[in-house]
Design an enzyme around this catalytic site. Structure first.
Site, PDB file in Angstrom:
ATOM      1  N   ASP A 184      24.020  46.588  49.213  1.00 49.89           N
ATOM      2  CA  ASP A 184      24.021  47.461  50.365  1.00 49.89           C
ATOM      3  C   ASP A 184      23.972  46.577  51.612  1.00 49.89           C
ATOM      4  O   ASP A 184      23.646  45.390  51.537  1.00 49.89           O
ATOM      5  CB  ASP A 184      22.801  48.387  50.289  1.00 49.89           C
ATOM      6  CG  ASP A 184      22.720  49.350  51.450  1.00 49.89           C
ATOM      7  OD1 ASP A 184      23.766  49.893  51.840  1.00 49.89           O
ATOM      8  OD2 ASP A 184      21.605  49.545  51.979  1.00 49.89           O
ATOM      9  N   ASP A 203      23.170  47.974  55.487  1.00 49.45           N
ATOM     10  CA  ASP A 203      22.102  48.414  56.383  1.00 49.45           C
ATOM     11  C   ASP A 203      20.773  48.456  55.630  1.00 49.45           C
ATOM     12  O   ASP A 203      20.644  49.158  54.627  1.00 49.45           O
ATOM     13  CB  ASP A 203      22.414  49.814  56.937  1.00 49.45           C
ATOM     14  CG  ASP A 203      23.586  49.805  57.899  1.00 49.45           C
ATOM     15  OD1 ASP A 203      23.446  49.234  58.992  1.00 49.45           O
ATOM     16  OD2 ASP A 203      24.645  50.349  57.545  1.00 49.45           O
TER      17      ASP A 203
END
Length: 307
Positions: free
Chosen positions: A27, A29
Site C-alpha cells: 500500500d 498512503d
C-alpha cells in the site's frame, strides 16, 4: 495467538521469512507516505528490499491520481517506480469497463484522474469537476435531463461532491442496466498530522443509499483487484507479501489471496488496535489478523541490517 512484532523475530526466523518472499505488494498512503509527506525510513527500506532481489509493486486504493502521476510521486519521494509497477483504482475503473467492452459514456463522481484513465482507454465520460446548485433543489430536479448515452456511474473521491451530483448519480442508477462502480471502500484516510478524514467509501455509501443499489467495488480487498494483480504479475501467493496499514483492506486482501501479511502502524491502524487483537484470543474471528506487524516499514530495514 499473539501477533508477532517483526523486531521480536530471531535472526533465523527473520531470514526464513524474508527468504520465503519473491514479490512484495505495498500500500502507499500510510505505509510509504502520508499524503504529501514521506514516511521516515520507508524509501531506504524499499531500496534495500529491491537490492535483495524482491520485486516491489505499489498497490493503492487511491483514485486521485493516474498511474503516471503515481510514478512521478514515487520518484519524487525517492521510490523508484515504473507504470507497470503501479495499480491504482482510477486505472482499475477503466480496466473494469474495458473488460465489459463498454461503449457508452460514464458519469463520474470523482477525480480528474479517473477521467484521464477512461480517456486513455477511449471511454467517454462526464461529471468531473464542480456541479453546484443554482436554484432550489426542486427546480434543479425538474430541469435535469439525463444523458441517454450514460451507461455507467463511477464513484471515487470527489472534493466537489454535491447534492446535484448525488441526484444525478441516483437518477442514472434507476436503470438496472447502468453499471454502478465504486473505486474503493475506504471510509477514512490517514493525514500527516495523524488525524483521519473521510475517504471514498463515504461518498459511495451516500449514493448507494440514494439509489437503493450496491456498487461493484474494485479496490482492496475486493476480488477484481486481487484477480487483476495475480494475473498481471503472475504471482505465487505463498511467496508474496502484502504490506499495509489497514486491516480491512490491505491485510484482508492478503488473507483472501493466501499472501503473507505485514501490518504497519504509520497509517490507519494503531497500537491500541493491535492490543485489542492480541487480547481477543478465542474471539479472533472478530478481527482480521496479520501475520506480523511493525511500528513502521523501517523496522524491516533494521532487521535486514542486523541479521
Amino acid at each position: 495467538m499473539t501477533i508477532k512484532h517483526i523486531l521480536t523475530l530471531s535472526n533465523a526466523e527473520f531470514k526464513n521469512f524474508i527468504d520465503s518472499i519473491d514479490v512484495i505488494l505495498s500500500d502507499c498512503d500510510g505505509v510509504l507516505w502520508k499524503e504529501t509527506e514521506v514516511i521516515e525510513n520507508s524509501p531506504e527500506t524499499v531500496k534495500k528490499l529491491k537490492e535483495l532481489g524482491k520485486k516491489f509493486f505499489y498497490i493503492t486504493n487511491n483514485n486521485g491520481k493516474t498511474r503516471s502521476e503515481f510514478v512521478t510521486k514515487c520518484n519524487n519521494f525517492n521510490y523508484e517506480a515504473t507504470m507497470d509497477e503501479v495499480v491504482c483504482t482510477s486505472f482499475l475503473a477503466a480496466m473494469y469497463l474495458k473488460e465489459k467492452k463498454f461503449d457508452k459514456k460514464a458519469y463520474v463522481v470523482g477525480s480528474i484522474a479517473i477521467g484521464k484513465e477512461l480517456e486513455n482507454e477511449g471511454i467517454q465520460h462526464c461529471g468531473v469537476g464542480p456541479d453546484v446548485i443554482e436554484s432550489d433543489e426542486v427546480e434543479m430536479v425538474k430541469r435535469f435531463k439525463p444523458d441517454p448515452e450514460v451507461g455507467a456511474v463511477i464513484v471515487g473521491f470527489d472534493i466537489h461532491f454535491s447534492f446535484p451530483k448525488l441526484m444525478k448519480a441516483a437518477t442514472y442508477l434507476r436503470d438496472p442496466n447502468v453499471h454502478f462502480i465504486g473505486t474503493n471502500c475506504d471510509t477514512e484516510r490517514p493525514s500527516p498530522n495523524n488525524n483521519k478524514f473521510p475517504g471514498t467509501g463515504c461518498f459511495i455509501k451516500t449514493i448507494e443509499s440514494a439509489a437503493n443499489r450496491s456498487a461493484v467495488m474494485l479496490g482492496k480487498p475486493e476480488s477484481f483487484m486481487s484477480e487483476y494483480i495475480i494475473k498481471k504479475y503472475g504471482l505465487i501467493p505463498e511467496r508474496t507479501l502484502m504490506i499495509g496499514d489497514n486491516c480491512n483492506t490491505d491485510i484482508l486482501l492478503g488473507k483472501h489471496c493466501g499472501f503473507k501479511t505485514l501490518l504497519v502502524l504509520t497509517g490507519i491502524t494503531t497500537q491500541a488496535d493491535v492490543d485489542a487483537m492480541n487480547a481477543s484470543n478465542k474471539d479472533s474471528k472478530n478481527f482480521i489478523i496479520p501475520d506480523y506487524y511493525a511500528n513502521e516499514l523501517g523496522d524491516v530495514l533494521k532487521m535486514i541490517t542486523s541479521s
